[in-house]
Write a protein that holds these residues in place. Structure first.
Motif, short mmCIF file in Angstrom:
data_model
loop_
_atom_site.label_atom_id
_atom_site.label_comp_id
_atom_site.label_asym_id
_atom_site.label_seq_id
_atom_site.Cartn_x
_atom_site.Cartn_y
_atom_site.Cartn_z
N ASP A 16 -19.69 29.10 -11.26
CA ASP A 16 -19.63 28.89 -12.71
C ASP A 16 -20.74 29.71 -13.37
O ASP A 16 -21.93 29.51 -13.07
CB ASP A 16 -19.78 27.41 -13.04
CG ASP A 16 -19.59 27.13 -14.52
OD1 ASP A 16 -18.44 26.93 -14.93
OD2 ASP A 16 -20.60 27.14 -15.26
N ASP A 18 -21.98 29.58 -16.18
CA ASP A 18 -22.90 28.81 -17.02
C ASP A 18 -23.86 27.95 -16.19
O ASP A 18 -24.74 27.28 -16.76
CB ASP A 18 -22.12 27.89 -17.96
CG ASP A 18 -21.12 28.67 -18.81
OD1 ASP A 18 -21.50 29.75 -19.29
OD2 ASP A 18 -19.98 28.19 -18.94
N ASP A 20 -22.94 25.32 -14.52
CA ASP A 20 -22.52 23.91 -14.57
C ASP A 20 -22.17 23.42 -13.17
O ASP A 20 -21.76 24.17 -12.29
CB ASP A 20 -21.30 23.76 -15.48
CG ASP A 20 -21.61 24.11 -16.93
OD1 ASP A 20 -22.76 23.88 -17.34
OD2 ASP A 20 -20.70 24.60 -17.62
N PRO A 22 -19.86 21.39 -10.45
CA PRO A 22 -18.40 21.30 -10.35
C PRO A 22 -17.91 19.86 -10.20
O PRO A 22 -18.62 18.98 -9.71
CB PRO A 22 -18.11 22.09 -9.08
CG PRO A 22 -19.31 21.84 -8.22
CD PRO A 22 -20.48 21.78 -9.17
N ASP A 60 -15.65 22.34 -14.86
CA ASP A 60 -17.08 22.28 -15.15
C ASP A 60 -17.38 21.19 -16.17
O ASP A 60 -18.47 21.12 -16.73
CB ASP A 60 -17.59 23.63 -15.65
CG ASP A 60 -16.92 24.07 -16.96
OD1 ASP A 60 -16.12 23.29 -17.51
OD2 ASP A 60 -17.20 25.19 -17.41
N GLY A 65 -10.62 25.22 -14.01
CA GLY A 65 -10.41 26.55 -13.45
C GLY A 65 -9.01 26.67 -12.85
O GLY A 65 -8.16 25.78 -12.99
#
Length: 207
Positions: A16, A18, A20, A22, A60, A65
């Protein structure tokens, strides 16, 4: 994977941008049909020969996803089991047949189980038979006084053979001789006549 297996779906490689953390949702299919939504699936959901696929969707917490599916896994056959075999007598005489009784026979897949009986006298196989029954009998004509007798039993479901189990050892005992007839002569006899007794006897052991 076998009938009693608990199968676990383990995702990896989450990325991720960012940073974040999971979370995942799981979707199992068995032969293409929905079968579960947790990370694990136990044998109550599938049978021998079924194909299992786990699909994982990462998140996230804001967006999901792309789902990723595992390769299909085929459920393999489970070998049958038998837990014990006992002989009807561990000290038979030469006139006593022996019966083997098997317990604890089962198959996780629900397949029909046959049992292979191999009887040995002084470690040499004298009878081999495969049958569905839980008992088998060895006739007394197969052994003599002083011989040792055992039976080995192997369960089979037609695809796989289970672990062989072995009975205790029976040691064949002496059989007492018998008198089958007793003749007195001469006949008639008188007060001065010597009498002769002539027995007829037999011995099952050939002694």
């Amino acid at each position: 994977v076998r009938e009693k297996t608990v199968v676990t779906c383990t995702p990896s490689g989450f990325v991720d941008d960012d940073g974040d953390s999971p979370s995942y949702t799981f979707a199992w299919t068995v032969n293409g049909s929905p079968a579960g939504s947790s990370a694990t699936l136990d044998g109550s959901a599938f049978d021998k020969g079924d194909e299992l696929v786990c699909t994982v969707t990462p998140s996230d917490g804001t967006e999901d996803g792309e789902p990723v599916s595992s390769a299909a896994v085929t459920v393999a056959n489970t070998a049958p089991v038998a837990t014990s075999v006992t002989l009807s007598d561990l000290t038979p005489s030469t006139t006593d047949s022996l019966t083997a009784t098997v317990a604890g026979v089962g198959d996780d897949d629900g397949d029909s189980v046959s049992l292979e009986y191999v009887w040995s006298v002084d470690s040499t196989a004298v009878r081999r038979v495969t049958r569905a029954g839980l008992t088998d009998t060895l006739d007394a004509s197969a052994y003599a006084k002083g011989d040792t007798v055992q039976v080995a039993v192997t369960p089979t479901d037609g695809d796989d053979r289970g672990t062989t189990i072995v009975s205790g050892t029976a040691t064949v005992q002496n059989t007492l001789p018998v008198v089958t007839a007793l003749a007195l002569s001469p006949d008639p006899a008188y007060t001065t006549t010597p009498l002769t007794a002539t027995p007829t006897a037999s011995d099952a052991d050939g002694d």
